[in-house]
Design a protein around this motif. Structure first.
Motif, PDB file in Angstrom:
ATOM      1  N   ASN A 116     113.571  14.281 -18.981  1.00 56.61           N
ATOM      2  CA  ASN A 116     112.426  14.649 -18.142  1.00 56.61           C
ATOM      3  C   ASN A 116     111.196  14.860 -19.017  1.00 56.61           C
ATOM      4  N   LEU A 173     107.162  21.255 -12.105  1.00 53.29           N
ATOM      5  CA  LEU A 173     107.897  20.438 -13.070  1.00 53.29           C
ATOM      6  C   LEU A 173     107.383  20.664 -14.489  1.00 53.29           C
ATOM      7  N   LEU A 215     109.592  19.644 -17.672  1.00 55.75           N
ATOM      8  CA  LEU A 215     109.089  18.470 -18.384  1.00 55.75           C
ATOM      9  C   LEU A 215     108.790  18.764 -19.852  1.00 55.75           C
ATOM     10  N   ASN A 227     119.026  18.263 -18.243  1.00 54.67           N
ATOM     11  CA  ASN A 227     117.690  18.783 -17.959  1.00 54.67           C
ATOM     12  C   ASN A 227     117.173  19.728 -19.033  1.00 54.67           C
ATOM     13  N   SER A 268     118.239   7.149 -15.181  1.00 57.20           N
ATOM     14  CA  SER A 268     117.698   8.481 -14.890  1.00 57.20           C
ATOM     15  C   SER A 268     118.815   9.415 -14.461  1.00 57.20           C
ATOM     16  N   TYR A 276     106.477   9.878 -12.872  1.00 56.16           N
ATOM     17  CA  TYR A 276     106.075  10.941 -11.946  1.00 56.16           C
ATOM     18  C   TYR A 276     104.730  10.659 -11.283  1.00 56.16           C
TER      19      TYR A 276
END
Length: 345
Positions: free
Chosen positions: A248, A265, A270, A14, A188, A254
């Motif tokens: 991300n 996010l 993101l 992430n 993912s 999304y």
């Protein structure tokens, strides 16, 4: 696996370090003579990837549902480079609807009429968790996320196998053949965190899972499993198959997410879309990836994750063959997908 390992894996996916494979590693003209295919190349990560590949001098097929959107996207890329575009590669549109099995067969036929080989296929197109409601179906009655991300992508890849195999070439007479073809499959990080035990639940493949996030995660776990199975089956053909988590980024997966959650996010997690393109480009082009790495998982923004570092050891065991002490889910899921498309071959 320890909680520390799980936390470390979540953080590194992430919040990855800076990419080490960018435009600088794909010089203008460096891929001249190569043929590439990017599904879903008209928008999001696929669009940015096509932009990078066009600059490289390759012939790039932008495969998507709308020919008009592909035409607009191609023009936008050419305009981006201005007069320099004339000395770069070629961008070609290919109609492909992964939710319609006859369309997939026709797309492969159209491509085969134009090209004898395919050097890299990026199975980039897909559908996000919020893009299909529970109970909806593809044209042939499949649950949309499994139908598009798994059945459709695998069917298209298998139909392109003659062109992928044809790209294998020897450097000089009498030398060992070098694998040049690759298939990149987009999975993912949610496969790690939200998919069911063993990644997929065969009892829910036809109906889907009511929880949309869990359903998306299961589909992406399925992609991961199929990518590994493809490597197992076609490594002997000189084809490298890699599951890639592009990270991300602010892209189409999304779509349908609520405004408040999107604000969170965008603020915390993101990144710009180009970073996802860097990750996919690494999987398709990095010289550090060789046949011995076949089936390896690629993390953002272009890093290898080995099986022993994977938090979901149940998925690793599930995708391994029975001969390897696994559950054989790769073969089982492949056979399930093949049964769905067999009437349309």
């Amino acid at each position: 696996m320890s909680i520390i390992t799980k936390i470390r894996n979540a953080l590194t996916q992430n919040y990855p370090p800076r990419p080490k494979f960018t435009e600088a590693d794909i010089p203008s003209g460096s891929q001249k003579g190569k043929v590439f295919m990017v599904t879903g190349g008209n928008a999001g990560i696929g669009f940015e990837l096509c932009k990078l590949l066009f600059r490289s001098g390759a012939t790039v097929y932008m495969a998507c549902r709308s020919q008009e959107k592909a035409r607009v996207a191609i023009q936008e890329i050419q305009n981006h480079y201005g007069e320099n575009a004339h000395g770069m590669g070629q961008l070609k549109a290919l109609h492909l609807d992964l939710s319609d099995l006859p369309s997939i067969k026709e797309a492969a036929r159209q491509f085969a009429q134009q090209e004898p080989k395919l050097d890299v296929l990026w199975n980039n197109a897909g559908i996000g968790g919020n893009a299909a409601k529970f109970g909806e179906h593809t044209t042939q009655g499949l649950e949309p996320l499994i139908g598009i991300n798994c059945v459709g992508a695998l069917f298209f890849t298998e139909l392109l196998l003659p062109q992928l195999t044809a790209s294998r070439a020897s450097e000089t007479a009498g030398s060992a053949q070098q694998p040049t073809a690759r298939v990149v499959w987009v999975t993912s990080a949610l496969a790690d965190t939200m998919s069911p035990k063993n990644g997929i639940d065969f009892d829910s493949l036809d109906s889907g899972i009511k929880d949309r996030v869990a359903n998306y995660a299961a589909a992406k776990a399925g992609v991961w499993i199929l990518a590994r199975e493809f490597a197992r089956r076609h490594g002997k053909d000189g084809i490298i198959s890699l599951p890639v988590n592009p990270g991300n980024v602010r892209a189409g997966s999304y779509n349908g997410t609520g405004a408040f959650l999107m604000w969170i996010l965008n603020t915390l997690m993101l990144y710009d879309v180009i970073y996802g393109a860097y990750t996919e480009a690494y999987g398709g082009l990095s010289p550090s990836i060789t046949l011995k790495d076949n089936g390896i998982y690629i993390m953002p923004w272009g890093r290898v994750r080995y099986d022993h570092d994977t938090p979901r050891q149940d998925i690793i065991k599930a995708m391994n063959s029975e001969e390897e002490g696994g559950l054989g889910y790769g073969r089982k899921l492949w056979d399930w997908c093949e049964a769905k498309w067999k009437p349309y071959v």
